[in-house]
Scaffold this motif. Sequence first.
Motif, PDB file in Angstrom:
ATOM      1  N   GLN A  52      -0.142  21.914 -10.695  1.00  0.00           N
ATOM      2  CA  GLN A  52       0.457  20.905 -11.325  1.00  0.00           C
ATOM      3  C   GLN A  52       0.684  19.639 -10.252  1.00  0.00           C
ATOM      4  OE1 GLN A  52       1.152  20.512 -14.435  1.00  0.00           O
ATOM      5  NE2 GLN A  52       1.906  18.268 -14.005  1.00  0.00           N
ATOM      6  N   PRO A  53      -0.015  18.696 -10.569  1.00  0.00           N
ATOM      7  CA  PRO A  53       0.084  17.632  -9.474  1.00  0.00           C
ATOM      8  C   PRO A  53       1.629  17.091  -9.347  1.00  0.00           C
ATOM      9  CG  PRO A  53      -1.706  16.982 -10.809  1.00  0.00           C
ATOM     10  CD  PRO A  53      -0.830  18.251 -11.491  1.00  0.00           C
ATOM     11  N   THR A  54       2.448  16.904  -8.068  1.00  0.00           N
ATOM     12  CA  THR A  54       3.775  16.499  -7.926  1.00  0.00           C
ATOM     13  C   THR A  54       3.642  14.812  -8.201  1.00  0.00           C
ATOM     14  OG1 THR A  54       3.414  17.927  -5.970  1.00  0.00           O
ATOM     15  CG2 THR A  54       5.303  16.309  -6.226  1.00  0.00           C
ATOM     16  N   ASP A  55       2.730  14.166  -8.180  1.00  0.00           N
ATOM     17  CA  ASP A  55       2.435  12.699  -8.442  1.00  0.00           C
ATOM     18  C   ASP A  55       1.192  12.245  -8.609  1.00  0.00           C
ATOM     19  OD1 ASP A  55       3.672  10.162  -9.087  1.00  0.00           O
ATOM     20  OD2 ASP A  55       4.066   9.761  -6.813  1.00  0.00           O
ATOM     21  N   GLY A  56       1.055  11.205  -9.208  1.00  0.00           N
ATOM     22  CA  GLY A  56      -0.241  10.546  -9.579  1.00  0.00           C
ATOM     23  C   GLY A  56      -1.006  10.947 -10.935  1.00  0.00           C
ATOM     24  N   THR A  57      -2.214  10.314 -11.250  1.00  0.00           N
ATOM     25  CA  THR A  57      -2.611  10.450 -12.582  1.00  0.00           C
ATOM     26  C   THR A  57      -3.946  10.799 -12.620  1.00  0.00           C
ATOM     27  OG1 THR A  57      -2.995   8.077 -12.703  1.00  0.00           O
ATOM     28  CG2 THR A  57      -1.066   8.731 -13.931  1.00  0.00           C
ATOM     29  N   ILE A  58      -4.268  11.572 -13.479  1.00  0.00           N
ATOM     30  CA  ILE A  58      -5.962  11.981 -13.691  1.00  0.00           C
ATOM     31  C   ILE A  58      -6.276  11.680 -14.920  1.00  0.00           C
ATOM     32  CG2 ILE A  58      -7.463  13.566 -13.315  1.00  0.00           C
ATOM     33  CD1 ILE A  58      -5.634  15.505 -11.645  1.00  0.00           C
ATOM     34  N   GLY A  62     -11.262   9.619 -20.503  1.00  0.00           N
ATOM     35  CA  GLY A  62     -10.222   8.664 -21.178  1.00  0.00           C
ATOM     36  C   GLY A  62      -8.951   9.231 -21.511  1.00  0.00           C
ATOM     37  N   ASP A  63      -8.664  10.458 -21.342  1.00  0.00           N
ATOM     38  CA  ASP A  63      -7.339  11.064 -21.541  1.00  0.00           C
ATOM     39  C   ASP A  63      -6.722  11.153 -20.366  1.00  0.00           C
ATOM     40  OD1 ASP A  63      -7.678  10.944 -24.239  1.00  0.00           O
ATOM     41  OD2 ASP A  63      -8.806  12.959 -24.136  1.00  0.00           O
ATOM     42  N   SER A  64      -5.349  10.861 -20.467  1.00  0.00           N
ATOM     43  CA  SER A  64      -4.493  11.145 -19.153  1.00  0.00           C
ATOM     44  C   SER A  64      -3.985  12.602 -19.153  1.00  0.00           C
ATOM     45  CB  SER A  64      -3.229  10.372 -19.002  1.00  0.00           C
ATOM     46  OG  SER A  64      -2.477  10.826 -17.987  1.00  0.00           O
ATOM     47  N   ILE A  65      -4.771  13.433 -18.412  1.00  0.00           N
ATOM     48  CA  ILE A  65      -4.460  14.855 -18.527  1.00  0.00           C
ATOM     49  C   ILE A  65      -3.350  15.217 -17.686  1.00  0.00           C
ATOM     50  CG2 ILE A  65      -6.845  15.496 -18.776  1.00  0.00           C
ATOM     51  CD1 ILE A  65      -6.935  16.518 -16.031  1.00  0.00           C
ATOM     52  N   THR A  66      -2.796  14.244 -16.894  1.00  0.00           N
ATOM     53  CA  THR A  66      -1.400  14.514 -16.296  1.00  0.00           C
ATOM     54  C   THR A  66      -0.163  14.289 -16.848  1.00  0.00           C
ATOM     55  OG1 THR A  66      -1.871  12.543 -15.146  1.00  0.00           O
ATOM     56  CG2 THR A  66      -2.187  14.560 -13.712  1.00  0.00           C
ATOM     57  N   ASN A  70      -0.329  16.185 -22.847  1.00  0.00           N
ATOM     58  CA  ASN A  70      -1.912  16.592 -22.568  1.00  0.00           C
ATOM     59  C   ASN A  70      -1.886  17.998 -22.978  1.00  0.00           C
ATOM     60  OD1 ASN A  70      -4.748  16.399 -21.772  1.00  0.00           O
ATOM     61  ND2 ASN A  70      -3.961  18.007 -20.375  1.00  0.00           N
ATOM     62  N   ASP A  71      -2.860  18.764 -23.738  1.00  0.00           N
ATOM     63  CA  ASP A  71      -3.159  20.131 -23.900  1.00  0.00           C
ATOM     64  C   ASP A  71      -4.015  20.363 -22.906  1.00  0.00           C
ATOM     65  OD1 ASP A  71      -3.926  22.446 -24.843  1.00  0.00           O
ATOM     66  OD2 ASP A  71      -4.493  21.908 -27.059  1.00  0.00           O
ATOM     67  N   ILE A  72      -3.376  21.220 -21.980  1.00  0.00           N
ATOM     68  CA  ILE A  72      -3.949  21.777 -20.764  1.00  0.00           C
ATOM     69  C   ILE A  72      -5.162  22.733 -21.157  1.00  0.00           C
ATOM     70  CG2 ILE A  72      -3.709  23.455 -18.965  1.00  0.00           C
ATOM     71  CD1 ILE A  72      -0.834  22.238 -18.217  1.00  0.00           C
ATOM     72  N   ASN A  73      -4.979  23.463 -22.260  1.00  0.00           N
ATOM     73  CA  ASN A  73      -6.088  24.356 -22.411  1.00  0.00           C
ATOM     74  C   ASN A  73      -7.493  23.774 -22.758  1.00  0.00           C
ATOM     75  OD1 ASN A  73      -4.656  26.788 -21.780  1.00  0.00           O
ATOM     76  ND2 ASN A  73      -3.234  26.682 -23.850  1.00  0.00           N
ATOM     77  N   LYS A  74      -7.162  22.814 -23.723  1.00  0.00           N
ATOM     78  CA  LYS A  74      -8.289  21.827 -24.007  1.00  0.00           C
ATOM     79  C   LYS A  74      -8.921  21.406 -22.946  1.00  0.00           C
ATOM     80  CE  LYS A  74      -9.021  21.613 -28.639  1.00  0.00           C
ATOM     81  NZ  LYS A  74      -8.526  22.900 -28.787  1.00  0.00           N
ATOM     82  N   THR A  75      -8.049  20.665 -21.899  1.00  0.00           N
ATOM     83  CA  THR A  75      -8.891  20.150 -20.816  1.00  0.00           C
ATOM     84  C   THR A  75      -9.705  21.146 -19.954  1.00  0.00           C
ATOM     85  OG1 THR A  75      -6.823  18.890 -20.489  1.00  0.00           O
ATOM     86  CG2 THR A  75      -8.198  18.867 -18.620  1.00  0.00           C
ATOM     87  N   ARG A  76      -8.992  22.249 -19.572  1.00  0.00           N
ATOM     88  CA  ARG A  76      -9.555  23.326 -19.111  1.00  0.00           C
ATOM     89  C   ARG A  76     -10.985  23.863 -19.833  1.00  0.00           C
ATOM     90  NH1 ARG A  76      -4.440  26.593 -17.867  1.00  0.00           N
ATOM     91  NH2 ARG A  76      -3.459  25.108 -16.236  1.00  0.00           N
ATOM     92  N   GLN A  77     -11.082  23.740 -21.011  1.00  0.00           N
ATOM     93  CA  GLN A  77     -12.287  24.339 -21.673  1.00  0.00           C
ATOM     94  C   GLN A  77     -13.600  23.268 -21.263  1.00  0.00           C
ATOM     95  OE1 GLN A  77     -11.824  25.109 -25.844  1.00  0.00           O
ATOM     96  NE2 GLN A  77     -10.115  25.887 -25.821  1.00  0.00           N
ATOM     97  N   LYS A  78     -13.153  22.157 -21.004  1.00  0.00           N
ATOM     98  CA  LYS A  78     -14.166  21.239 -20.553  1.00  0.00           C
ATOM     99  C   LYS A  78     -14.592  21.178 -19.170  1.00  0.00           C
ATOM    100  CE  LYS A  78     -12.819  18.167 -24.473  1.00  0.00           C
ATOM    101  NZ  LYS A  78     -12.270  16.916 -24.468  1.00  0.00           N
ATOM    102  N   MET A  79     -13.577  21.855 -18.367  1.00  0.00           N
ATOM    103  CA  MET A  79     -14.110  21.920 -16.802  1.00  0.00           C
ATOM    104  C   MET A  79     -14.083  23.351 -16.583  1.00  0.00           C
ATOM    105  SD  MET A  79     -11.121  19.780 -15.452  1.00  0.00           S
ATOM    106  CE  MET A  79     -11.043  17.750 -15.448  1.00  0.00           C
TER     107      MET A  79
END
Length: 240
Positions: A52-58, A62-66, A70-79
């Motif tokens: 988990q980032p301490t600060d900043g955005t990713i 097009g979606d801010s995953i930070t 955000n649905d972490i599991n959806k993000t991880r499926q695409k990475m």
Amino acid sequence: MIHISNLHKKFGKLHVLKGINEHIKKGEVVVVIGPSGSGKSTFLRCLNLLEQPTDGTIIFEGDSITDSKNDINKTRQKMGMVFQQFNLFPHMTVLKNITLAPMQLKGIDEKEATKIAMDLLERVGLSDKANAYPNQLSGGQKQRIAIARALAMQPDVMLFDEPTSALDPEMVGEVLDVMKELASEGMTMVVVTHEMGFAKEVGDRVIFMDEGNIIEEGTPVELFNDPKHGRTQDFLRKVL
Ligand code: ADP
Ligand code: MG
């Protein structure tokens, strides 16, 4: 594809990433190099939120995953992610290792998942190992299976954390060949590696990290032939 702004990561008082700004384009192969402890793995693990980032955005596609919504599991499926230590499930066959996530997370039926897995096994040259268990495979074979397993989720980007560092030297080439082919097919890839030959041949861009910062980046020719920063020059003198 991935916009990283002002990314910080702290472990307690240890400030590991100190404000990373980076933009990874679709289809790009970005190679991350730098000394041990400079934060390369932490950077990669922040990209798919294993840390988990301490600060900043990713921003990913097009979606801010930070963002906390955000649905972490959806993000991880695409990475897809490939680790130094393979991380295959030891009690499952190669085929099961590859079909498990598509069936459980994507709801793909067994017949279709098996077809996808067999196609991938052919791509990595291991069709004959479908029913083998991980402990029956060499390190290079295990890593090719780990790549196939990540690809089975049809990710949009593949993250590699020193994928050849745990391999005997004679097995490094077979894994790099699979990665080169993937790159030539247009996969977006972020690769932490000490394989400077791979970086030069396959990288569109090389990033040099030190002490939690990106010190310098450029095309392989720029970075390897004409490093601007003293720290980059020192590092390259040691590894080249
Ligand atoms: P690299 O991959 O470049 O070798 P890492 O990202 O693994 O560097 O580590 C950067 C620094 O963060 C190191 O000092 C390491 O000890 C520390 N670190 C990494 N992960 C953790 C963690 N989970 N808890 C505490 N410290 C960590
Ligand atoms: Mg590391």
